[in-house]
Design an enzyme around this catalytic site. Structure first.
Site, PDB file in Angstrom:
ATOM      1  N   HIS A 100       0.928  -1.061   0.145  1.00 12.92           N
ATOM      2  CA  HIS A 100      -0.363  -0.591  -0.418  1.00 12.92           C
ATOM      3  C   HIS A 100       0.774   1.437   0.072  1.00 12.92           C
ATOM      4  O   HIS A 100       1.417   1.416   1.089  1.00 12.92           O
ATOM      5  CB  HIS A 100      -0.815   0.145   1.197  1.00 12.92           C
ATOM      6  CG  HIS A 100      -2.041  -1.149   1.305  1.00 12.92           C
ATOM      7  ND1 HIS A 100      -1.390  -2.554   2.208  1.00 12.92           N
ATOM      8  CD2 HIS A 100      -3.360  -1.079   0.824  1.00 12.92           C
ATOM      9  CE1 HIS A 100      -2.655  -3.282   1.590  1.00 12.92           C
ATOM     10  NE2 HIS A 100      -3.271  -2.692   1.096  1.00 12.92           N
ATOM     11  N   HIS A 130      -4.756   3.952  -3.598  1.00 16.97           N
ATOM     12  CA  HIS A 130      -5.024   2.968  -1.509  1.00 16.97           C
ATOM     13  C   HIS A 130      -4.251   1.723  -1.701  1.00 16.97           C
ATOM     14  O   HIS A 130      -2.814   1.865  -0.323  1.00 16.97           O
ATOM     15  CB  HIS A 130      -6.464   2.997  -1.511  1.00 16.97           C
ATOM     16  CG  HIS A 130      -6.337   2.104   0.499  1.00 16.97           C
ATOM     17  ND1 HIS A 130      -6.468   2.096   0.514  1.00 16.97           N
ATOM     18  CD2 HIS A 130      -6.194  -0.064  -0.152  1.00 16.97           C
ATOM     19  CE1 HIS A 130      -6.541   0.999   2.032  1.00 16.97           C
ATOM     20  NE2 HIS A 130      -6.022  -0.384   1.413  1.00 16.97           N
ATOM     21  N   GLU A 143     -16.959  -5.600  24.942  1.00 19.62           N
ATOM     22  CA  GLU A 143     -16.097  -7.179  25.451  1.00 19.62           C
ATOM     23  C   GLU A 143     -14.613  -7.200  23.919  1.00 19.62           C
ATOM     24  O   GLU A 143     -13.163  -7.544  24.355  1.00 19.62           O
ATOM     25  CB  GLU A 143     -16.416  -8.548  24.628  1.00 19.62           C
ATOM     26  CG  GLU A 143     -17.964  -9.289  25.572  1.00 19.62           C
ATOM     27  CD  GLU A 143     -19.153  -8.046  24.945  1.00 19.62           C
ATOM     28  OE1 GLU A 143     -20.142  -8.867  25.861  1.00 19.62           O
ATOM     29  OE2 GLU A 143     -19.005  -7.730  24.874  1.00 19.62           O
ATOM     30  N   HIS A 191     -26.698 -18.062  25.481  1.00 18.58           N
ATOM     31  CA  HIS A 191     -25.890 -17.669  26.209  1.00 18.58           C
ATOM     32  C   HIS A 191     -25.211 -19.620  26.237  1.00 18.58           C
ATOM     33  O   HIS A 191     -24.124 -19.326  27.080  1.00 18.58           O
ATOM     34  CB  HIS A 191     -26.913 -17.629  27.714  1.00 18.58           C
ATOM     35  CG  HIS A 191     -27.044 -15.822  27.669  1.00 18.58           C
ATOM     36  ND1 HIS A 191     -27.440 -15.471  26.423  1.00 18.58           N
ATOM     37  CD2 HIS A 191     -26.228 -15.123  27.551  1.00 18.58           C
ATOM     38  CE1 HIS A 191     -27.328 -14.061  26.776  1.00 18.58           C
ATOM     39  NE2 HIS A 191     -27.459 -13.362  27.789  1.00 18.58           N
TER      40      HIS A 191
END
Length: 670
Positions: free
Chosen positions: A35, A265, A414, A476
């Site tokens: 890049h 890019h 999380e 869960h």
């Protein structure tokens, strides 16, 4: 500011920044991949940062009080490699630059922690570096409160792109940083308006500056190609009392025909484009040639922090011998001998009292003795503190009014929590652990993978680890998550059966220096299964004989965690029928696999039938232990570790995934 004006008004700056640009162009062209555009666009910002603001010493890259520089937009890795080479980092030679993205080089396609000095973290998965940086800054705040500003007082700088800010983890990270007022954290946003698909507004119309402000940040702006304006904005950001974001308006692939396009890019390899770009820069030197005066100017920048580093060393030397030793211990990840003494005492008490308790509660019991001994631990939870049992009374809460607190309320973040823990561990001086429900490892997974890839010893406390959590149901109840973690290279997955095994698992995890640990812990109470005390850490062997067969051994039952109890009940039933049954507890498959073959054969000898018991799917290593000697008639060609940066054909060869290797394996089995 256009190129002609910049060259005329700041020729010295221009030459230094162009050294970055042409090294990026040349390295990407030589590799025929990479890049180019981001290093070309952010070279001016990086030059001002390294020359006037970043506190570092290229001759001593691991100086604990250096500023940390994180390239969150890791695809632009040649920006970082060029900076390290130019400023005089010893290992970043010109040959390494020339071997960009090749097998065995330290200049991987994306920056990889441990490959070279000055690479503070592994980036490439967008947003991770930004979120790591929150952990770096949090660690700095904690250590400054504990040790004083004379010992720890530095900034964390981040270059992030549009992609980093689109990733969901960015909001988790900036929200956490804003809440904790991490004023030593500064994000430099490469605001070039371009992604791979095209303009940013094809997919995103978010007002990023407003988003940062709403999250508790101070926001500044600058022309990302005007060195005076960049310097002004960076100076203002450093003076901020909150985390700061500087929106740097830049042109991707500056000066090339691909400027301000999606083509800019990626890899700019066309010879004519490169020739025209060098002409636009006024750069008349050949590929990989940096004139001596420009290289010398950069090396002076690399040496600029030498006096500050020496002053810091003098301040550290002025501390008492005991404090110096403690400082060195925590940065070396050494564990005091008294932790082992305390663990053995707890094990002995557990064998005597035979408590029936959930392994999440057993984990808390271990932390109650470990946290006072290890003052460097920083605990936390993603809004499940009472369920994960991760907070002990001695920690105190980390917050803007109490930087000495060692417990972080991460909120429902999380992913951001896991990434911040990586950053804390990489910063050094702290040992982070945090918890959530095991089913939510899905949310933390990208950062857990990077823990393993980088080799940082964070501890993931994953509770409610099976259908044993009960009424919350299948949303869960994790069934595949053990297999996912076990399939990850360089990860220790522990599923202890009782307090003794939990204590042993924590002892192992806290002694790691280059491997993360996942603790899979029950919600429900479990009976004690270890009936006899032994000072030896049996869990360190990965698996061991918990109950031997009476009479001829016909069955071996292998179980983990809450199902060890099930295995022992099955043994009682089988023994009552005269069927000799051995029970093997296997708290850590990875450690058992690491034992020598003789030990593994003693635990799992040939002959008896084998049954595995675990409230999870069979995948994730079970077949190796269940098939036993029958596995000798089979083999596998594939990956046992993470990959590497190199051309694809070379990687298949180096990792042994070829027709020749497959044929050789087949012959060996015949």
């Amino acid at each position: 500011m256009d190129i002609a004006t910049l060259r005329a008004q700041a020729p010295d700056h221009w030459n230094k920044a162009c050294a970055i640009r042409v090294l990026a162009l040349d390295a990407v062209a030589a590799a025929n991949s990479g890049h180019s555009g981001m290093p070309m666009g952010m070279a001016d910002v990086a030059t001002v940062l390294f020359e006037k603001h970043l506190k570092f010493d290229a001759s001593n890259p691991d100086w604990p009080d250096r500023d940390r520089f994180i390239l969150s937009a890791g695809h632009g890795s040649m920006l970082l490699y060029a900076l390290l080479h130019l400023t005089g980092y010893q290992d970043m030679t010109l040959d390494q630059i020339k071997n960009f993205r090749q097998w065995g080089s330290i200049t991987a396609g994306h920056p990889e922690y441990g490959h070279a000095k000055g690479i503070e973290t592994t980036t490439g998965p967008l947003g991770q570096g930004l979120a790591n940086a929150v952990g770096f800054a949090l660690a700095e705040e904690s250590l400054r409160a504990r040790w004083g500003a004379k010992v720890q007082d530095h900034y964390t700088w981040v270059i992030a792109g549009d992609g980093c800010l689109m990733e969901g983890i960015s909001q988790e990270a900036i929200g956490l940083a804003g809440k904790h007022q991490l004023s030593r954290l500064i994000v430099l946003w490469d605001d070039n308006g371009i992604t791979i698909d095209g303009r940013v507004d094809l997919s995103c119309v978010t007002d990023q500056k407003a988003r940062f402000k709403a999250s508790g940040w101070d926001v500044f702006e600058c022309d990302g190609h005007d060195p005076a304006d960049i310097d002004r904005a960076l100076s203002a950001a450093k003076a901020s009392t909150r985390p700061a974001m500087v929106a740097c308006k830049t042109h991707i692939a500056l000066g090339s025909s691909a400027q301000d396009t999606s083509k800019g890019h990626g890899a700019l390899t066309d010879p004519q484009l490169i020739k025209d770009t060098r002409a636009a820069y006024g750069w008349e030197h050949g590929p990989f040639v940096i004139p001596a005066d420009i290289k010398s100017a950069w090396e002076a920048i690399g040496a600029r922090g030498s006096n500050a580093r020496k002053d810091w060393e003098a301040r550290l030397a002025a501390l008492s011998p005991a404090k110096q030793a403690e400082f060195k211990r925590i940065f070396a990840l050494e564990v005091p001998a008294k932790l082992g003494v305390a663990i053995r005492k707890l094990k002995k008490e557990a064998v005597e009292s035979q408590p029936k308790l959930a392994t999440r509660a057993a984990s808390e019991a271990v932390l109650k003795i470990a946290n006072p001994i290890l003052g460097e631990t920083i605990g936390g939870s993603a809004d499940l503190t009472g369920s994960n049992n991760t907070k002990t009374a001695d920690l105190g809460v980390f917050e803007p009014t109490n930087r000495k607190g060692r417990y972080v309320y991460y909120g429902i973040r999380e992913h951001g929590m896991a990434a911040a823990m990586n950053g804390m561990a990489l910063h050094g001086g702290v040992r982070p652990y945090s918890g959530t429900f095991m089913a939510f490892t899905d949310y933390a997974r990208p950062s857990m993978r990077l823990s393993a890839l980088m080799g940082v010893p964070v501890v993931y406390v994953m509770t409610h680890d099976s259908i044993g959590l009960g009424e919350d149901g299948p949303t869960h109840q994790p069934v595949e998550h053990l297999a996912i973690s076990r399939a990850t290279p360089n990860t220790l997955v522990f599923r202890p059966a009782d307090l003794v095994e939990t204590a042993e698992a924590w002892e192992i995890a806290l002694n790691q220096k280059a491997t993360p640990s996942v603790l899979s812990l029950s919600r429900q109470n479990l009976p004690a299964v270890r009936k006899a005390y032994t000072a030896k850490n049996l869990s360190a062997q990965g698996a061991y004989v918990l109950a031997e067969a009476d009479g001829k051994r016909q069955v071996i039952i292998i179980a983990t965690g809450s199902e060890v109890e099930v295995a022992l009940k099955a043994r009682d039933l089988l023994q009552a029928e005269g069927i000799g049954t051995r029970v093997v507890s296997m708290p850590c498959m990875e450690l058992f696999a690491a034992q020598d073959e003789a030990y593994r054969k003693r635990v799992l000898p040939a002959g008896p039938v084998r049954i595995g018991v675990e409230a999870a799917v069979r995948a994730g290593g079970w077949d190796r232990w269940l098939l036993g000697e029958r596995a000798k008639k089979s083999d596998f060609v594939g990956m046992e570790s993470f990959g590497a940066s190199a051309p694809a054909d070379e990687l298949f060869k180096q990792f042994g995934i070829t027709g020749e290797v497959v044929a050789a394996k087949a012959r060996a089995l015949l």
